[in-house]
Motif scaffolding. Structure first.
Motif, short mmCIF file in Angstrom:
data_model
loop_
_atom_site.label_atom_id
_atom_site.label_comp_id
_atom_site.label_asym_id
_atom_site.label_seq_id
_atom_site.Cartn_x
_atom_site.Cartn_y
_atom_site.Cartn_z
N GLY A 1 18.70 36.28 85.89
CA GLY A 1 18.28 36.54 87.26
C GLY A 1 19.30 37.31 88.08
O GLY A 1 18.93 38.04 89.01
N VAL A 2 20.57 37.18 87.76
CA VAL A 2 21.61 37.82 88.57
C VAL A 2 22.18 39.09 87.95
O VAL A 2 22.84 39.87 88.63
CB VAL A 2 22.77 36.85 88.90
N THR A 3 21.92 39.32 86.68
CA THR A 3 22.52 40.46 86.00
C THR A 3 21.66 41.71 86.18
O THR A 3 20.49 41.64 86.50
CB THR A 3 22.72 40.18 84.50
N ARG A 4 22.27 42.84 85.93
CA ARG A 4 21.56 44.12 85.92
C ARG A 4 21.47 44.66 84.50
O ARG A 4 21.34 45.86 84.29
CB ARG A 4 22.30 45.13 86.80
N HIS A 5 21.54 43.78 83.54
CA HIS A 5 21.51 44.17 82.13
C HIS A 5 20.20 44.88 81.82
O HIS A 5 19.13 44.41 82.21
CB HIS A 5 21.65 42.93 81.25
N PRO A 6 20.25 46.02 81.12
CA PRO A 6 19.02 46.76 80.85
C PRO A 6 18.03 46.04 79.93
O PRO A 6 16.84 46.34 79.96
CB PRO A 6 19.51 48.06 80.20
N SER A 7 18.48 45.07 79.16
CA SER A 7 17.58 44.35 78.25
C SER A 7 17.32 42.92 78.71
O SER A 7 16.98 42.05 77.91
CB SER A 7 18.18 44.33 76.84
N ARG A 8 17.45 42.67 79.99
CA ARG A 8 17.27 41.31 80.48
C ARG A 8 15.84 40.81 80.29
O ARG A 8 15.60 39.61 80.23
CB ARG A 8 17.72 41.17 81.92
N TRP A 9 14.89 41.72 80.15
CA TRP A 9 13.51 41.30 79.92
C TRP A 9 13.40 40.55 78.59
O TRP A 9 12.59 39.62 78.48
CB TRP A 9 12.56 42.50 79.96
N LYS A 10 14.21 40.94 77.60
CA LYS A 10 14.20 40.22 76.32
C LYS A 10 14.72 38.81 76.51
O LYS A 10 14.22 37.85 75.91
CB LYS A 10 15.03 40.96 75.28
N LEU A 11 15.73 38.68 77.33
CA LEU A 11 16.28 37.36 77.61
C LEU A 11 15.26 36.50 78.34
O LEU A 11 15.09 35.32 78.01
CB LEU A 11 17.57 37.50 78.43
N TRP A 12 14.56 37.09 79.32
CA TRP A 12 13.52 36.34 80.02
C TRP A 12 12.43 35.90 79.05
O TRP A 12 11.91 34.78 79.15
CB TRP A 12 12.90 37.18 81.14
N LEU A 13 12.06 36.77 78.12
CA LEU A 13 11.04 36.43 77.13
C LEU A 13 11.49 35.23 76.29
O LEU A 13 10.71 34.30 76.06
CB LEU A 13 10.75 37.63 76.23
N VAL A 14 12.74 35.25 75.86
CA VAL A 14 13.26 34.13 75.05
C VAL A 14 13.32 32.85 75.88
O VAL A 14 12.97 31.77 75.38
CB VAL A 14 14.65 34.48 74.47
N VAL A 15 13.72 32.94 77.13
CA VAL A 15 13.82 31.75 77.98
C VAL A 15 12.43 31.14 78.21
O VAL A 15 12.23 29.93 78.02
CB VAL A 15 14.51 32.08 79.32
#
Length: 101
Positions: A20-34
């Protein structure tokens, strides 16, 4: 079982906060895993008997870990590339600043 559930919830919360706080370009993958990991965890918690004698909640939980593992390691690879490229940019900027002096 309770300790494992608490640890899993804490881990998912930590990753969700970071995503939620990062600007990582692949954070959508992390959200999917969470999100998918949290839903998969429900299969482990709310066990049901085998459906038509074939698939029970535990087997379904194991089946969900296959695609989740692929997405997770895809995020890890993207993160390593992202961090490496940022580090290289910093080194180039630092070297240019040293040469300008």
């Amino acid at each position: 079982m309770q300790v494992c559930v608490v640890m899993a919830v804490v881990q998912l919360l930590v990753w969700a906060i970071w995503a939620g706080v990062t600007r990582h370009p692949s954070r959508w993958k992390l959200w999917l895993v969470v999100v998918a990991g949290g839903l998969a965890m429900l299969l482990e918690i709310y066990d049901f008997p085998p459906y038509q004698g074939f698939v029970d909640a535990h087997a379904a939980w194991h089946a969900t870990t296959i695609p989740l593992t692929y997405v997770w390691w895809s995020f890890i690879r993207d993160d390593a590339e992202f961090l490496t490229s940022n580090q290289m940019k910093r080194m180039k900027t630092s070297n240019l600043a040293k040469k300008a002096k």
